[in-house]
Design an enzyme around this catalytic site. Structure first.
Site, short mmCIF file in Angstrom:
data_model
loop_
_atom_site.label_atom_id
_atom_site.label_comp_id
_atom_site.label_asym_id
_atom_site.label_seq_id
_atom_site.Cartn_x
_atom_site.Cartn_y
_atom_site.Cartn_z
N LYS A 197 -5.39 -6.15 -6.07
CA LYS A 197 -4.72 -5.07 -5.33
C LYS A 197 -5.26 -3.72 -5.78
O LYS A 197 -5.36 -3.45 -6.98
CB LYS A 197 -3.21 -5.11 -5.56
CG LYS A 197 -2.57 -6.38 -5.03
CD LYS A 197 -1.09 -6.43 -5.32
CE LYS A 197 -0.48 -7.71 -4.76
NZ LYS A 197 0.92 -7.84 -5.10
N ASP A 212 14.21 -10.97 -6.55
CA ASP A 212 13.59 -10.41 -7.75
C ASP A 212 14.55 -10.48 -8.94
O ASP A 212 14.13 -10.71 -10.08
CB ASP A 212 13.14 -8.97 -7.51
CG ASP A 212 11.93 -8.89 -6.58
OD1 ASP A 212 11.25 -9.91 -6.39
OD2 ASP A 212 11.68 -7.80 -6.05
N HIS A 237 5.16 -9.51 -8.95
CA HIS A 237 4.72 -10.50 -7.98
C HIS A 237 3.27 -10.92 -8.23
O HIS A 237 2.46 -10.12 -8.70
CB HIS A 237 4.83 -9.95 -6.56
CG HIS A 237 6.22 -9.52 -6.20
ND1 HIS A 237 6.47 -8.52 -5.30
CD2 HIS A 237 7.43 -9.97 -6.59
CE1 HIS A 237 7.77 -8.37 -5.16
NE2 HIS A 237 8.38 -9.23 -5.94
N TYR A 266 -1.34 -0.23 -0.43
CA TYR A 266 -2.27 -1.02 -1.21
C TYR A 266 -3.08 -1.96 -0.34
O TYR A 266 -2.63 -2.48 0.66
CB TYR A 266 -1.61 -1.74 -2.37
CG TYR A 266 -0.36 -2.54 -2.08
CD1 TYR A 266 -0.39 -3.93 -2.03
CD2 TYR A 266 0.87 -1.91 -1.93
CE1 TYR A 266 0.76 -4.65 -1.81
CE2 TYR A 266 2.02 -2.62 -1.72
CZ TYR A 266 1.96 -4.01 -1.65
OH TYR A 266 3.11 -4.73 -1.43
#
Length: 188
Positions: A73, A170, A63, A133
């Site tokens: 991130k 996905d 992503h 995260y």
């Protein structure tokens, strides 16, 4: 407490380790300290935190978000084990289209800094793997969110598990487009 910052094969992706102090009560570790991250040129302007629990074999990714909602991130596993992966999508980068990864576990205390301009994904290598995260840049934006297919042959990522569990979106993601316009690379 001390942090160590280890630049991976793509030097903008950084493995961050922190001391873990254990005793009969449990353990203590620092997971973020603005001054230490700033000294090591890692963004500290976090705007969103996410927490994900996954069964063994669940793959989330690859992503990324388009400008103006690009995200960096800082990824950490708080329970279980995951392979965390970053793919360089910066068009003129010497590492464009290459990936790096790190095994993150609750025990090793390692986090991975994935800067803006990278696709990100991870696979749970144990049941009940918890991934936490922090994100810089833009908050989640459905309009800006993009995906690259997890098993793209150009990227050739070794996910450690042959038949991962994925969401339909996905599974239907497009391939990596090496001629595509992804992000600008600014050598610093």
């Amino acid at each position: 407490m001390a942090f160590s910052f280890k630049r991976l094969e793509i030097p903008d992706v950084v493995a961050v380790e922190s001391d873990i102090f254990k005793d009969e009560r449990g353990f203590l570790t620092e997971t973020f300290k603005r001054s230490e991250f700033a000294k090591n040129n890692i963004a500290t302007d976090f705007v969103q935190d996410n927490f994900v629990r996954s069964a063994k074999g669940v793959l989330r990714g690859l992503h990324y978000q388009l400008p103006p909602h690009t995200q960096g991130k800082l990824v950490r596993v708080t329970r279980g084990k995951a392979l965390d992966v970053a793919v360089d999508l910066r068009r003129d980068s010497p590492w464009f289209g290459r990936w790096v990864g790190a095994e993150l576990t609750a025990d090793n205390g390692c986090a991975l800094w994935v800067p803006p301009g990278f696709a990100h994904g991870f696979i749970a290598l144990e049941d009940d793997t918890d991934v936490y995260y922090k994100m810089t840049g833009g908050e989640y934006s459905l309009e800006s969110a993009r995906i690259i297919i997890w098993n793209d042959p150009t990227l050739n990522i070794d996910w450690k598990i042959k038949d991962p569990l994925l969401l339909p979106k996905d599974l239907a993601a497009p391939r990596f487009d090496k001629d595509g316009a992804y992000f600008e690379y600014n050598a610093s």
